[in-house]
Design an enzyme around this catalytic site. Structure first.
Site, short mmCIF file in Angstrom:
data_model
loop_
_atom_site.label_atom_id
_atom_site.label_comp_id
_atom_site.label_asym_id
_atom_site.label_seq_id
_atom_site.Cartn_x
_atom_site.Cartn_y
_atom_site.Cartn_z
N GLY A 26 6.80 4.63 8.99
CA GLY A 26 6.00 5.84 9.13
C GLY A 26 6.17 6.44 10.51
N SER A 27 5.18 7.16 10.95
CA SER A 27 5.27 7.89 12.21
C SER A 27 5.17 6.96 13.40
CB SER A 27 4.16 8.94 12.29
OG SER A 27 2.89 8.31 12.49
N THR A 28 5.74 7.41 14.52
CA THR A 28 5.66 6.64 15.76
C THR A 28 4.22 6.49 16.22
OG1 THR A 28 7.89 7.29 16.41
CG2 THR A 28 6.40 6.59 18.16
N GLU A 77 10.14 15.36 15.98
CA GLU A 77 10.58 15.19 14.60
C GLU A 77 9.90 16.24 13.73
OE1 GLU A 77 11.52 11.40 11.79
OE2 GLU A 77 9.52 11.45 12.68
N LYS A 126 0.85 -1.18 0.00
CA LYS A 126 0.00 0.00 0.00
C LYS A 126 0.89 1.24 0.00
CE LYS A 126 -1.64 2.61 3.11
NZ LYS A 126 -1.52 3.94 2.41
N CYS A 186 13.72 10.08 8.15
CA CYS A 186 13.59 9.71 9.55
C CYS A 186 14.96 9.64 10.25
CB CYS A 186 12.88 8.36 9.68
SG CYS A 186 13.61 7.06 8.67
N ALA A 225 1.44 6.33 14.39
CA ALA A 225 0.79 5.28 13.62
C ALA A 225 1.37 3.92 13.94
CB ALA A 225 0.94 5.57 12.13
N GLY A 226 2.68 3.87 14.18
CA GLY A 226 3.33 2.60 14.51
C GLY A 226 2.80 1.99 15.80
N GLU A 246 9.42 0.56 11.45
CA GLU A 246 10.51 1.53 11.34
C GLU A 246 9.87 2.89 11.43
OE1 GLU A 246 12.57 4.39 10.38
OE2 GLU A 246 12.31 3.70 8.30
#
Length: 477
Positions: A228-230, A382, A176, A284, A232-233, A250
């Site tokens: 992606g972002s922390t 970030e 995706k 990142c 969302a992770g 990651e």
């Protein structure tokens, strides 16, 4: 204008279930340069079903690693021959300067693909062990259907970190891409077809966040790999934990570059062009916290201001441009918000600021803040743009303490005239990687983060192991 009206599912081009479209907008001209269909849950069902069939019934997992490597070798050769076109397409999509794109958006993804193609021949897929109760065969088997969810900043690189090892392992994949950068995956799909991968082994459906969440939770997906972002992770990790689904994450970073007292300042500041400002700072692992000894603080500040203030900002397709536009208006506004925040927090604006370099396009002036404390938000959060913060330190122990005083732990670097001592300092930094007089991501070595920068590793043999299950077969007689 690149327009596509189908998805790559089951080895061919499939009409979408819905009528939504995704418009790809040039960050430089702010004009539409492409359209693709927007994936729905029904489209994801079709893609996952194709990947499931290909794994459960198709030839791919049943081939030997050498047979899979032969096919992927054809894909790698196609990629190598046509990577200039890929670089130009990613530059058009997301604003990466073409000089960086040729390397970071095209050459490195091809190198990752070739690395895993070569690794298939030397990797230990099966070994015999003298068990305590008799001989044991230990095999490595593919984990199954993989959901690969990639961001917009380095779309081909982050996709290949997942796709190449997953395919060599014998997995099948549903990818995706981000809505901002779907066009490059269509070009890759054409190359996949040409290389002759079996149907259903790779499926590609561009979609938004909600449909991505549906893919993560899909019961027929065995593993999720997300960059992606922390924030969302964390959500993805929670879903995978609830389902006991394998996951690699990651996530974000706020990496520190420690300038030691003996560093060659001219070489160091030149190195920051890539280490700290790669891809317009939309990386990142960018080294965005610059730690300078008080004894050389003014010298470092002046050198950094001269380098950053002298960067050429402009059309990313122009080979003289060193900084291009940010990917979207919202990203431009986000980064400008942090520049305002830095001023409000009392940091000293050394160069850059809120004056936009161009009237059109989502440009932000490359910016350096001085007199920054590590507890300021501009030092802890970030920013994901061309903004650096300069933090003074008292001695080497203080530098290590500041570098480690972060919720992130993805990258880092040490800059010194004594590389051996630089390695000693790097060992003390709590990050997944830490360069000495450079910062690069090498396909042969593991990449990933400590703390809130994620879990698991990509690249290297470790990246392949993430897509394998280990099976023990003890025996008698």
């Amino acid at each position: 204008m690149r327009e596509h009206d189908r998805f790559f599912i089951g080895g061919g081009w499939t009409a979408p279930a819905g009528t939504g479209t995704i418009e790809v907008i040039s960050p430089h001209t702010e004009e539409v340069i492409g359209r693709v269909p927007e994936g729905t849950e029904a489209d994801m069902d079709a893609a996952v079903a194709a990947a499931r069939r290909a794994f459960d019934e198709g030839p791919w997992p049943r081939m030997t690693p050498a047979e899979r490597a032969e096919i992927l070798g054809r894909l790698s050769a196609i990629y190598a021959e046509r990577q200039q076109g890929m670089a130009e397409l990613v530059t058009a999509e997301m604003g990466s300067p073409i000089g960086f794109s040729i390397f970071g958006q095209a050459a490195i993804p091809q190198m990752v693909l070739q690395y895993y193609t070569d690794l298939a021949v030397t990797y230990t897929w099966e070994d015999e062990r003298p068990g305590m109760l008799g001989p044991v065969t230990v095999t490595r088997e593919p984990v199954g259907v993989v959901a690969a969810i990639v961001p917009w900043n380095v779309p081909q690189f982050t996709l290949m970190l997942k796709l190449a090892p997953a395919l060599i392992a014998g997995c099948t994949v549903v990818a995706k891409p981000s809505p901002e950068t779907p066009l490059d995956t269509y070009l890759l799909a054409e190359w996949i077809q040409e290389a002759g991968l079996p149907e259903g082994v790779v499926n590609i459906v561009p979609a938004g966040r909600e449909v991505g969440a549906y893919l993560v939770a899909h019961p027929d997906v065995d593993k999720v790999s997300f960059t992606g972002s922390t924030e969302a992770g964390r959500k993805i990790g929670a879903v995978c934990g609830e389902q006991l689904k394998r996951v690699t994450l990651e996530l974000g970073g706020k990496s520190a570059a420690i300038v030691l007292e003996d560093a060659d300042l001219a070489a160091t500041v030149e190195g920051f062009k890539l280490a700290s400002l790669m891809n317009n700072g939309e990386a990142c692992a960018a080294q965005t916290r610059i730690l300078a000894p008080r004894s050389r603080y003014d010298e470092v500040a002046d050198a950094l201001a001269a380098m950053v203030g002298g960067l050429t900002v402009g059309d990313p397709a122009d080979y003289t441009s060193e900084i291009g536009p940010l990917v979207a208006r919202r990203q431009q506004e986000r980064v400008e918000g942090y520049i305002r925040l830095g001023q409000d927090e009392g940091a000293k604006l050394i160069t850059g600021g809120l004056d936009r370099p161009h009237d059109r396009g989502w440009y932000v002036a490359p910016t350096v803040f001085g007199d920054v404390r590590n507890d300021m938000r501009i030092a802890r959060e970030e920013i994901f743009g061309p903004v650096l913060v300069l933090i003074p330190y008292e001695d080497e122990d203080d530098a290590v303490r500041i570098a480690n005083d972060s919720e992130y732990g993805l990258g880092g670097s040490v800059w010194t005239a004594d590389p051996d001592h630089g390695v000693e300092v790097a060992r003390r930094i709590r990050t997944g990687s830490c360069g000495v007089n450079m910062y690069v991501i090498d396909p042969n070595t593991p990449f990933g983060g400590y703390k809130n920068s994620g879990m698991g590793r990509e690249l290297g043999p470790e990246g392949l192991a993430a897509y394998l299950e280990h099976k023990a077969i003890p025996r008698q007689g």
